[in-house]
Design a protein around this motif. Structure first.
Motif, PDB file in Angstrom:
ATOM      1  N   SER A  75     -65.585  44.206   0.454  1.00  0.00           N
ATOM      2  CA  SER A  75     -66.397  43.020   0.143  1.00  0.00           C
ATOM      3  C   SER A  75     -67.452  43.335  -0.903  1.00  0.00           C
ATOM      4  N   LYS A  76     -68.055  44.514  -0.774  1.00  0.00           N
ATOM      5  CA  LYS A  76     -69.087  44.905  -1.742  1.00  0.00           C
ATOM      6  C   LYS A  76     -68.479  45.112  -3.128  1.00  0.00           C
ATOM      7  N   GLU A  77     -67.310  45.711  -3.168  1.00  0.00           N
ATOM      8  CA  GLU A  77     -66.628  45.929  -4.443  1.00  0.00           C
ATOM      9  C   GLU A  77     -66.245  44.591  -5.072  1.00  0.00           C
ATOM     10  N   GLU A  78     -65.778  43.666  -4.249  1.00  0.00           N
ATOM     11  CA  GLU A  78     -65.424  42.328  -4.737  1.00  0.00           C
ATOM     12  C   GLU A  78     -66.654  41.608  -5.270  1.00  0.00           C
ATOM     13  N   MET A  79     -67.788  41.761  -4.558  1.00  0.00           N
ATOM     14  CA  MET A  79     -69.029  41.134  -5.013  1.00  0.00           C
ATOM     15  C   MET A  79     -69.452  41.702  -6.367  1.00  0.00           C
ATOM     16  N   LYS A  80     -69.352  43.019  -6.513  1.00  0.00           N
ATOM     17  CA  LYS A  80     -69.732  43.660  -7.780  1.00  0.00           C
ATOM     18  C   LYS A  80     -68.878  43.142  -8.930  1.00  0.00           C
ATOM     19  N   LYS A 148     -78.621  34.058 -12.556  1.00  0.00           N
ATOM     20  CA  LYS A 148     -79.364  34.492 -11.370  1.00  0.00           C
ATOM     21  C   LYS A 148     -78.954  33.694 -10.135  1.00  0.00           C
ATOM     22  N   ASN A 149     -78.781  32.379 -10.309  1.00  0.00           N
ATOM     23  CA  ASN A 149     -78.401  31.536  -9.172  1.00  0.00           C
ATOM     24  C   ASN A 149     -77.013  31.897  -8.650  1.00  0.00           C
ATOM     25  N   MET A 150     -76.070  32.087  -9.575  1.00  0.00           N
ATOM     26  CA  MET A 150     -74.720  32.464  -9.158  1.00  0.00           C
ATOM     27  C   MET A 150     -74.733  33.840  -8.486  1.00  0.00           C
ATOM     28  N   SER A 151     -75.503  34.771  -9.050  1.00  0.00           N
ATOM     29  CA  SER A 151     -75.584  36.123  -8.488  1.00  0.00           C
ATOM     30  C   SER A 151     -76.211  36.101  -7.104  1.00  0.00           C
ATOM     31  N   ASN A 152     -77.321  35.372  -6.977  1.00  0.00           N
ATOM     32  CA  ASN A 152     -77.998  35.294  -5.679  1.00  0.00           C
ATOM     33  C   ASN A 152     -77.116  34.629  -4.626  1.00  0.00           C
ATOM     34  N   SER A 153     -76.378  33.609  -5.053  1.00  0.00           N
ATOM     35  CA  SER A 153     -75.476  32.929  -4.130  1.00  0.00           C
ATOM     36  C   SER A 153     -74.387  33.880  -3.649  1.00  0.00           C
ATOM     37  N   GLU A 154     -73.841  34.666  -4.561  1.00  0.00           N
ATOM     38  CA  GLU A 154     -72.802  35.625  -4.201  1.00  0.00           C
ATOM     39  C   GLU A 154     -73.355  36.726  -3.303  1.00  0.00           C
ATOM     40  N   LYS A 155     -74.564  37.199  -3.606  1.00  0.00           N
ATOM     41  CA  LYS A 155     -75.198  38.239  -2.786  1.00  0.00           C
ATOM     42  C   LYS A 155     -75.504  37.709  -1.387  1.00  0.00           C
ATOM     43  N   SER A 157     -73.912  35.301   0.126  1.00  0.00           N
ATOM     44  CA  SER A 157     -72.637  35.154   0.819  1.00  0.00           C
ATOM     45  C   SER A 157     -72.163  36.494   1.363  1.00  0.00           C
ATOM     46  N   TYR A 158     -72.305  37.542   0.546  1.00  0.00           N
ATOM     47  CA  TYR A 158     -71.912  38.887   0.977  1.00  0.00           C
ATOM     48  C   TYR A 158     -72.762  39.345   2.164  1.00  0.00           C
ATOM     49  N   SER A 159     -74.072  39.116   2.073  1.00  0.00           N
ATOM     50  CA  SER A 159     -74.976  39.525   3.159  1.00  0.00           C
ATOM     51  C   SER A 159     -74.657  38.783   4.454  1.00  0.00           C
ATOM     52  N   SER A 160     -74.367  37.482   4.323  1.00  0.00           N
ATOM     53  CA  SER A 160     -74.055  36.674   5.496  1.00  0.00           C
ATOM     54  C   SER A 160     -72.755  37.132   6.155  1.00  0.00           C
ATOM     55  N   GLU A 161     -71.722  37.335   5.338  1.00  0.00           N
ATOM     56  CA  GLU A 161     -70.434  37.786   5.876  1.00  0.00           C
ATOM     57  C   GLU A 161     -70.553  39.192   6.468  1.00  0.00           C
ATOM     58  N   SER A 162     -71.335  40.047   5.826  1.00  0.00           N
ATOM     59  CA  SER A 162     -71.526  41.416   6.326  1.00  0.00           C
ATOM     60  C   SER A 162     -72.246  41.402   7.667  1.00  0.00           C
ATOM     61  N   ALA A 163     -73.265  40.550   7.767  1.00  0.00           N
ATOM     62  CA  ALA A 163     -74.019  40.443   9.022  1.00  0.00           C
ATOM     63  C   ALA A 163     -73.113  39.937  10.150  1.00  0.00           C
ATOM     64  N   LYS A 164     -72.247  38.950   9.821  1.00  0.00           N
ATOM     65  CA  LYS A 164     -71.315  38.419  10.824  1.00  0.00           C
ATOM     66  C   LYS A 164     -70.346  39.503  11.284  1.00  0.00           C
ATOM     67  N   LEU A 165     -69.849  40.284  10.314  1.00  0.00           N
ATOM     68  CA  LEU A 165     -68.905  41.350  10.649  1.00  0.00           C
ATOM     69  C   LEU A 165     -69.572  42.406  11.529  1.00  0.00           C
ATOM     70  N   ARG A 166     -70.793  42.791  11.172  1.00  0.00           N
ATOM     71  CA  ARG A 166     -71.518  43.791  11.971  1.00  0.00           C
ATOM     72  C   ARG A 166     -71.775  43.264  13.387  1.00  0.00           C
ATOM     73  N   GLU A 167     -72.163  41.996  13.481  1.00  0.00           N
ATOM     74  CA  GLU A 167     -72.449  41.394  14.785  1.00  0.00           C
ATOM     75  C   GLU A 167     -71.173  41.297  15.617  1.00  0.00           C
ATOM     76  N   ASP A 168     -70.072  40.919  14.959  1.00  0.00           N
ATOM     77  CA  ASP A 168     -68.792  40.804  15.652  1.00  0.00           C
ATOM     78  C   ASP A 168     -68.326  42.171  16.149  1.00  0.00           C
ATOM     79  N   THR A 169     -68.501  43.191  15.314  1.00  0.00           N
ATOM     80  CA  THR A 169     -68.129  44.555  15.708  1.00  0.00           C
ATOM     81  C   THR A 169     -68.981  45.027  16.885  1.00  0.00           C
ATOM     82  N   LYS A 170     -70.268  44.723  16.813  1.00  0.00           N
ATOM     83  CA  LYS A 170     -71.182  45.096  17.898  1.00  0.00           C
ATOM     84  C   LYS A 170     -70.796  44.401  19.195  1.00  0.00           C
ATOM     85  N   ARG A 171     -70.461  43.098  19.091  1.00  0.00           N
ATOM     86  CA  ARG A 171     -70.078  42.328  20.288  1.00  0.00           C
ATOM     87  C   ARG A 171     -68.793  42.883  20.897  1.00  0.00           C
ATOM     88  N   LYS A 172     -67.814  43.170  20.053  1.00  0.00           N
ATOM     89  CA  LYS A 172     -66.544  43.714  20.545  1.00  0.00           C
ATOM     90  C   LYS A 172     -66.736  45.111  21.134  1.00  0.00           C
TER      91      LYS A 172
END
Length: 246
Positions: A75-80, A148-155, A157-172
């Motif tokens: 995801s980070k590579e895709e964001m970059k 800047k707006n497009m970059s911030n939006s993408e960042k 989105s990445y942060s939100s998806e990453s947080a969800k993945l971390r939370e999901d992994t923690k829950r599992k």
């Protein structure tokens, strides 16, 4: 409690003579050894099941973490790549705009030096050039803000998806650990019940052996003052007693 008192009474060897007590001690020793072997076997089996459950849990948690790490890296590579593409596009837009504005300003600047222009006309051209430069600065800022707006939006989105993945992994992970704890608890409870049943089984077995020993009529304690009481003629011993049961 009543059952315990009853068993204690039935386990008593007070009515046996020395030979009987010796045989009873052998019986108790053998019964305890046999029960201990079965308890150890049950415990070893239960421990192996708990260890297997722990191993499966650890492997599943490891796979979850590996998947999380791999997904985050992708995801980070895709964001970059997206950010780099945004930068490339906005730079092209900015470059094209600047080139267009420079051409227009250059064309206007050449009119100032043309013959026949009045002072007022030349000033009007200068005002146009100033206006174009102002518009150019605003346009460049708009392009930069768009990036800047497009970059911030993408960042974001990445942060939100990453947080969800971390939370999901923690829950599992928490769920897997809880499942292992429940499995272990059930196995230990089952082991406790099995060993309790074994104790009752071997208590009954010992009681039956004592009853058989007492009822054999050969190992009763001699009563004082009884001229008819049986007197021992040499030790019979445990093994002789065992042969006599057959």
């Amino acid at each position: 409690r009543l059952k315990h008192k009853k068993l204690v009474g039935r386990h008593s060897t007070s009515g046996l003579n020395d030979e009987g007590k010796e045989i009873a001690a052998h019986i108790k020793k053998n019964i305890n050894e046999e029960r201990s072997q079965r308890v150890e076997a049950n415990t070893a089996y239960t421990n192996s099941q708990i260890a297997s459950s722990k191993l499966r849990t650890d492997e599943n948690i490891k796979r979850l973490n590996e998947n999380k790490t791999s997904t985050l890296a992708s995801s980070k590579e895709e964001m970059k790549k997206k950010l780099a593409n945004f930068k490339k596009v906005t730079d092209q837009i900015k470059k094209s705009h600047v080139s267009t504005m420079k051409s227009r300003i250059k064309a206007l600047s050449s009119q100032i030096s043309a013959k026949g222009k009045t002072k007022e006309q030349k000033q009007a051209i200068r005002d146009k050039i100033a206006q174009l430069r102002s518009e150019n600065a605003e346009k460049k800022k708009d392009i930069s803000d768009m990036y800047k707006n497009m970059s911030n939006s993408e960042k974001d989105s990445y942060s939100s998806e990453s947080a969800k993945l971390r939370e999901d992994t923690k829950r599992k992970t928490t769920s897997l650990k809880q499942e292992h704890r429940s499995t272990s608890s059930a196995l230990r409870s089952n082991l406790k019940e099995k060993n309790k049943a074994l104790k009752e089984e071997y208590d009954d077995k010992y009681t039956d052996e004592l009853d058989r020993l007492k009822n054999s009529g050969q190992y009763g304690k001699e009563k004082k003052g009884s001229g008819t009481a049986r007197r021992s003629v040499g030790k019979v011993g445990y093994w002789e007693y065992q042969k006599g049961k057959k």
